[in-house]
Design an enzyme around this catalytic site. Structure first.
Site, PDB file in Angstrom:
ATOM      1  N   SER A 148     -21.524  93.192 -75.250  1.00  0.00           N
ATOM      2  CA  SER A 148     -21.868  91.899 -75.840  1.00  0.00           C
ATOM      3  C   SER A 148     -22.936  92.084 -76.931  1.00  0.00           C
ATOM      4  O   SER A 148     -22.706  92.816 -77.890  1.00  0.00           O
ATOM      5  CB  SER A 148     -22.328  90.940 -74.738  1.00  0.00           C
ATOM      6  OG  SER A 148     -22.329  89.610 -75.184  1.00  0.00           O
ATOM      7  N   GLU A 243     -11.131  85.879 -73.876  1.00  0.00           N
ATOM      8  CA  GLU A 243     -12.551  85.560 -74.006  1.00  0.00           C
ATOM      9  C   GLU A 243     -12.857  84.993 -75.394  1.00  0.00           C
ATOM     10  O   GLU A 243     -12.169  85.283 -76.375  1.00  0.00           O
ATOM     11  CB  GLU A 243     -13.418  86.781 -73.704  1.00  0.00           C
ATOM     12  CG  GLU A 243     -13.290  87.962 -74.637  1.00  0.00           C
ATOM     13  CD  GLU A 243     -14.313  89.048 -74.302  1.00  0.00           C
ATOM     14  OE1 GLU A 243     -15.517  88.731 -74.260  1.00  0.00           O
ATOM     15  OE2 GLU A 243     -13.900  90.204 -74.089  1.00  0.00           O
ATOM     16  N   HIS A 273     -15.475  87.856 -69.971  1.00  0.00           N
ATOM     17  CA  HIS A 273     -16.417  88.558 -70.842  1.00  0.00           C
ATOM     18  C   HIS A 273     -17.087  89.712 -70.090  1.00  0.00           C
ATOM     19  O   HIS A 273     -17.597  89.533 -68.985  1.00  0.00           O
ATOM     20  CB  HIS A 273     -17.464  87.559 -71.329  1.00  0.00           C
ATOM     21  CG  HIS A 273     -18.454  88.096 -72.296  1.00  0.00           C
ATOM     22  ND1 HIS A 273     -18.082  88.701 -73.484  1.00  0.00           N
ATOM     23  CD2 HIS A 273     -19.803  88.125 -72.268  1.00  0.00           C
ATOM     24  CE1 HIS A 273     -19.176  89.055 -74.141  1.00  0.00           C
ATOM     25  NE2 HIS A 273     -20.225  88.732 -73.422  1.00  0.00           N
TER      26      HIS A 273
END
Length: 308
Positions: A148, A243, A273
């Site tokens: 991320s 996602e 995610h």
């Protein structure tokens, strides 16, 4: 078809979002403590030990597989939108990756927003990379990894190093990369009904906390989707097709290919995610971590022993 085991991650995200929705003004320290609980969905890796380390300007944690190759190193930048999560939320995931790559992983405790805005995390990442070089590690046997926002930090640090004429790491791994600090239209909107966590309001709030008044949302030094990718090392990315951040990896991979970068973009169906958090519990996560570890091991080779 996603495995039954993988549903636990969605359930965890939904429970977390429910708490945050019920208490929108929750103290930041409590918010961070809540988001750190993501480690609960990850299985404890066997055959991995952990120890704290002063990694130059910042603290960190070594995740070391038993009988692993002690020469190469993977620097892991945890996700959390530059605001939440920590080396503790990601310890087990990093341990699984260390075991899969048969290399030690250095989890970096970089400074976070809003207390420390851009470019503080990149400053910390560069300082740790320099520290590793000073310890005797060769750049060709250091790899960056992150999930991320941690993937964004890994790529942004490579941009900084490249622009400053510093030798680059051997490769960059990104799980579910969050790269679009501008929150442009795309799967951020079209996948909203499927993604239990990384929706537009959250992404916009965290980007604002990280960028603050620097105006750097579209700055190539902060946003890898705006960067010149010439000369980049090989990149390996994964994302789920449902996602909200799916097209971040897709767009980066396309731009990287156009720049002549050796890039691999792996798409998993029906996962949440950073589905790799389910390592040790779900087959999709175990397979992904194993493949990522093999890719990293191939990049790192057999360097000259370092002093750490």
């Amino acid at each position: 078809m996603p495995s039954p085991q993988s549903a636990a991650l969605k359930a965890h995200y939904e429970a977390t979002v429910a708490v945050l929705s019920a208490a929108p003004d929750i103290d930041l320290a409590l918010r961070r403590a809540l988001l750190d609980q993501i480690h609960l969905v990850t299985g404890e890796p066997t055959g991995v030990t952990y120890r704290d380390v002063d990694a130059g300007a910042r603290p960190g944690m070594w995740c070391e597989p038993e009988d692993g190759d002690q020469d190469g190193v993977i620097v892991y930048f945890h996700g959390g939108g530059f605001v939440v999560q920590s080396i503790h939320s990601h310890r087990k995931l990093a341990g699984h990756l260390a075991k899969a790559a048969n290399r030690r992983v250095l989890l970096l405790d970089y400074r976070q927003a809003p207390e420390f805005a851009y470019p503080a995390p990149i400053d910390d990442a560069q300082a740790t990379y320099t520290w590793l070089l000073d310890q005797g590690f060769e750049s060709a046997h250091i790899a960056f990894a992150g999930d991320s926002a941690g993937a964004c930090l890994a790529l942004s640090t490579v941009v900084r190093l490249r622009d400053n004429g510093i030798e680059l790491p051997a490769g960059v791994l990104g799980f579910s990369p969050w790269l679009d600090l501008e929150s442009l239209p795309g799967t951020l909107d079209s996948n909203e009904q499927f993604d239990a966590l990384a929706k537009r309001p959250l992404c916009e709030d965290m980007a604002a906390a990280y960028i603050q008044d620097t105006g750097a949302a579209a700055d190539p030094r902060a946003n890898p989707l705006r960067a010149d990718l010439t000369g980049f090392p090989p990149v390996y990315m994964t994302a789920s097709d449902i996602e909200c951040l799916f097209d971040n990896g897709e767009r980066f991979a396309e731009r990287a290919r156009q720049a002549g970068v050796d890039v691999t973009f792996v798409v998993e169906e029906g996962q949440q995610h950073v589905y790799q958090f389910m390592a040790g519990r779900a087959p999709e996560a175990d397979r992904s971590v194993a493949d990522a570890g093999a890719w990293l091991a191939a990049r790192l080779g057999s360097p000259t022993p370092a002093r750490v």
